[in-house]
Design a protein around this motif. Structure first.
Motif, PDB file in Angstrom:
ATOM      1  N   GLY A  49      -5.296  87.563  17.470  1.00  0.00           N
ATOM      2  CA  GLY A  49      -5.107  87.339  16.053  1.00  0.00           C
ATOM      3  C   GLY A  49      -6.378  87.452  15.254  1.00  0.00           C
ATOM      4  N   ASN A  74      -5.391  84.462  10.540  1.00  0.00           N
ATOM      5  CA  ASN A  74      -5.043  83.589  11.662  1.00  0.00           C
ATOM      6  C   ASN A  74      -6.287  82.914  12.245  1.00  0.00           C
ATOM      7  OD1 ASN A  74      -3.802  82.406  13.916  1.00  0.00           O
ATOM      8  ND2 ASN A  74      -4.396  84.182  15.165  1.00  0.00           N
ATOM      9  N   ASN A  82      -5.740  80.018  14.236  1.00  0.00           N
ATOM     10  CA  ASN A  82      -5.134  79.043  15.140  1.00  0.00           C
ATOM     11  C   ASN A  82      -5.904  78.969  16.455  1.00  0.00           C
ATOM     12  OD1 ASN A  82      -2.522  78.165  13.820  1.00  0.00           O
ATOM     13  ND2 ASN A  82      -2.349  80.393  13.677  1.00  0.00           N
ATOM     14  N   GLN A  98      -2.239  84.218  18.864  1.00  0.00           N
ATOM     15  CA  GLN A  98      -1.221  84.872  18.054  1.00  0.00           C
ATOM     16  C   GLN A  98      -0.868  86.211  18.706  1.00  0.00           C
ATOM     17  OE1 GLN A  98       0.269  83.862  14.865  1.00  0.00           O
ATOM     18  NE2 GLN A  98       1.627  85.462  15.628  1.00  0.00           N
ATOM     19  N   THR A  99       0.354  86.342  19.188  1.00  0.00           N
ATOM     20  CA  THR A  99       0.810  87.581  19.813  1.00  0.00           C
ATOM     21  C   THR A  99       1.986  88.133  19.020  1.00  0.00           C
ATOM     22  OG1 THR A  99       2.409  86.481  21.264  1.00  0.00           O
ATOM     23  CG2 THR A  99       0.128  86.654  22.057  1.00  0.00           C
ATOM     24  N   GLU A 111       4.914  88.099  19.894  1.00  0.00           N
ATOM     25  CA  GLU A 111       6.038  87.168  20.056  1.00  0.00           C
ATOM     26  C   GLU A 111       5.811  85.844  19.339  1.00  0.00           C
ATOM     27  OE1 GLU A 111       4.427  88.500  22.783  1.00  0.00           O
ATOM     28  OE2 GLU A 111       5.814  90.198  22.945  1.00  0.00           O
ATOM     29  N   GLY A 112       4.648  85.707  18.678  1.00  0.00           N
ATOM     30  CA  GLY A 112       4.324  84.463  17.993  1.00  0.00           C
ATOM     31  C   GLY A 112       3.173  83.741  18.675  1.00  0.00           C
ATOM     32  N   LEU A 113       2.978  82.466  18.329  1.00  0.00           N
ATOM     33  CA  LEU A 113       1.890  81.684  18.913  1.00  0.00           C
ATOM     34  C   LEU A 113       2.206  81.352  20.371  1.00  0.00           C
ATOM     35  CD1 LEU A 113       1.049  79.179  16.025  1.00  0.00           C
ATOM     36  CD2 LEU A 113      -0.322  81.119  16.796  1.00  0.00           C
ATOM     37  N   ARG A 114       1.220  81.538  21.241  1.00  0.00           N
ATOM     38  CA  ARG A 114       1.397  81.255  22.661  1.00  0.00           C
ATOM     39  C   ARG A 114       0.215  80.436  23.176  1.00  0.00           C
ATOM     40  NH1 ARG A 114       5.701  82.542  21.639  1.00  0.00           N
ATOM     41  NH2 ARG A 114       7.078  84.113  22.587  1.00  0.00           N
TER      42      ARG A 114
END
Length: 583
Positions: free
Chosen positions: A171, A175, A177, A181-182, A184-187
């Motif tokens: 990300g 972003n 975080n 951030q992928t 598919e969303g946050l992992r």
């Protein structure tokens, strides 16, 4: 004069790292197709950084050579020169053969080690003063040590992130975080290796922050006990650590928010180095403070339990495991490799821990070991037994399940033969040396089987090299620790052989090492380039063993044995490195 030149050396090396960071961040090194001199078509941004990088390296080599001529007995100068030679060779080989990223990271780590060596000249000086130290807790020192370990881990993984495109996989833009951030969303733990490395780098940063807060909480009492010079030193080191970490944290945030992050990447790297140096200085402050005010190092349960695992010995063993891994030349999943190394380390730590328990009586009779945790009575023997077996069960089980059964069984063989054959035998016969060399030669074979899952010709060659190398290496140690071993009732050959016979034994075993380590070429196990290089390295080492025949008094003979020991310490990693890079 020496301190001034040492300080200049540190500044130049920091500059070298900064310029090297700019080279790798912008990939400007691609403009230089020659080594060691950069012959670029034009002199612009794409070539000036590589040129400056090599100019700085040249100045540092000249400066260290000058220091070596003026102060040949200074350990920091001798070790620094050795690291510079290793750095130069690694840089050249890396340029010519375009070696993997991990080699470039190791190149960076050597630069930091070089700075750390000369930084010893500037460690804080503690002076005796009137202080009421009731309530002082040495556990704060343990937290500094933990932060150092995390910082080294950050340095390693951060180097990989800096050297590759890994920095862009979790990300960018808005972003910031902690999670990755992928698409598919946050992992918490993404699926790709690159994203996992990036995530681990960030999580280590969070862990560092947690330990730093614990450290600040733990020193609340200590700082009230100090005043005067001690208070100023401790406040400066602790305060600068917090300040540098906050700046580092802010800079890390900027790396996420900006698209052109070249200079922020380099600043991030520079801050990481300075923070790690700050931790080294803080740890040394604690050690020197305790020596002045308490008459020696203040041990804690944590530091004593760690000392049972003999970390220095473990580091040497792990380096031989890594050599076996690298010699395979095969692709290995990054985290599979890291996990396999950790599991192997657990087995090594278990063996050394139980060995400490089994040799309490021996250690208590020897001057250099009687202050260890168990013979000194600082911890109960049952703690060592429980720690040792827990580590072995954990290490063996994880290796068997997640690596392969061959590696696990090799680890178990080394464990049991070292503890239950070699350890009791060394108090009855000097021939225990040969028995102890068997488990000592297994780690590089484990490195090989971690990747291949089987014992092949190269694994046997590595086993033979390590087995033979240990014989003259430990014979040399037993010469200058002859009296110490006698007090501990450990049988070594200098107790039975004359000086002349010991000289012949060491020379013959060194010659056998020469022949065996060079023979791999004739069986298709090594390259012609390595064969030629091994002749040079083995020839020099064999020449060192022959020096003893020109020595006729015992003090010089003992001094030679110590020099031979250090020669063997240099010889082994050098030979294995040549085997890896020239394979």
């Amino acid at each position: 004069m020496y301190r001034t030149l040492a300080f200049i050396n540190i500044l130049l090396t920091l500059g070298l790292i900064v310029i090297g960071g700019l080279v790798s961040a912008d990939f400007t090194g691609l403009e230089c197709t020659s080594w060691p001199i950069c012959y670029a078509a034009t002199v612009d941004k794409s070539s000036i950084y590589p040129i400056l990088h090599r100019v700085f390296a040249g100045i540092i080599i000249v400066l260290n050579t000058f220091l070596f001529i003026k102060h040949p007995k200074e350990k920091s100068v001798r070790l620094g020169l050795f690291l510079l030679i290793l750095q130069s060779l690694l840089g050249g080989i890396n340029f010519i053969y375009k070696l993997p990223t991990l080699v470039s990271v190791f190149h960076l780590i050597l630069s930091f080690a070089y700075i750390a060596i000369f930084s010893q000249q500037f460690y804080p000086v503690i002076k005796k003063q009137e202080l009421n130290l009731k309530g002082y807790s040495p556990s704060s020192k343990d937290l500094v040590f933990i932060m150092l370990l995390i910082a080294f881990g950050q340095f390693f993984f951060g180097g990989i992130v800096h050297q590759t495109a890994t920095k862009d996989v979790c990300g960018v833009g808005d972003n910031i975080n902690i999670l990755c951030q992928t698409a598919e969303g946050l992992r918490f733990w993404p699926t790709t290796v690159a994203a996992q490395i990036h995530s681990l780098h960030k999580y280590l940063g969070v862990l560092f922050l947690v330990v730093l807060l614990a450290f600040l909480f733990s020193i609340r009492k200590t700082i009230t006990l100090l005043h005067g010079r001690a208070f100023k030193q401790f406040s400066l080191l602790s305060g600068s650590l917090v300040g540098l970490f906050l700046v580092h944290l802010f800079n890390a945030k900027r790396l996420f928010l900006l698209t052109d992050t070249t200079y922020f990447q380099v600043l991030h790297l520079l801050l990481a180095i300075i923070i790690t140096l700050n931790l080294l200085f803080l740890f040394q402050w604690f050690k020197r403070f305790e020596e002045v005010f308490f008459g020696g190092y203040k041990h804690t349960v944590a530091s004593d339990l760690l000392s049972l695992t003999k970390p220095r010995l473990g580091l040497l063993v792990v380096s031989t495991i890594i050599s076996g891994i690298l010699l395979t030349g095969q692709y290995v999943d990054f985290f599979y490799l890291i996990n396999a190394l950790i599991f192997s380390i657990l087995i090594v730590m278990s063996a050394t821990t139980i060995n400490c328990y089994m040799e309490i009586e021996v250690d208590s009779n020897m001057v250099r070991t009687k202050d260890r945790a168990l013979p000194a009575g600082r911890i109960k023997p049952i703690y060592a037994v429980v720690q040792g077996w827990l580590l072995f069960i954990l290490g063996f089980s994880l290796t068997y399940i997640y690596v392969n059964k061959v590696t696990a069984l090799l680890g178990a063989l080394a464990f049991f033969s070292y503890l239950y054959v070699y350890t009791p035998m060394k108090r009855t016969s000097p021939a225990a040396l040969f028995v102890g060399a068997l488990p000592g030669a297994i780690p590089p074979v484990m490195g090989r089987t971690i990747v291949t899952g089987e014992i092949d010709g190269l694994a046997i060659l590595l086993f033979g090299i390590l087995f033979i190398w240990q014989i003259p290496h430990f014979m040399a140690i037993s010469i200058y620790h002859k009296q110490d071993y006698a007090e501990g009732d450990i049988k070594v050959y200098p107790h039975y052989y004359s000086i002349a016979k010991m000289k012949i034994c060491i020379a013959l075993w060194t010659l056998l090492l020469f022949l065996f380590s060079s023979a791999g070429y004739f069986f298709g196990l090594n390259s012609w380039n390595f064969f030629i290089a091994s002749l040079v390295v083995n020839g020099l080492f064999f020449a060192q063993s022959l020096q003893s025949f020109f020595i006729h008094d015992e003090p010089s003979y003992v001094a030679w044995a110590r020099q031979y020991f250090w020669g063997s310490i240099i010889y082994l990693p050098l030979l294995l490195s040549l085997m890896i890079f020239l394979s």
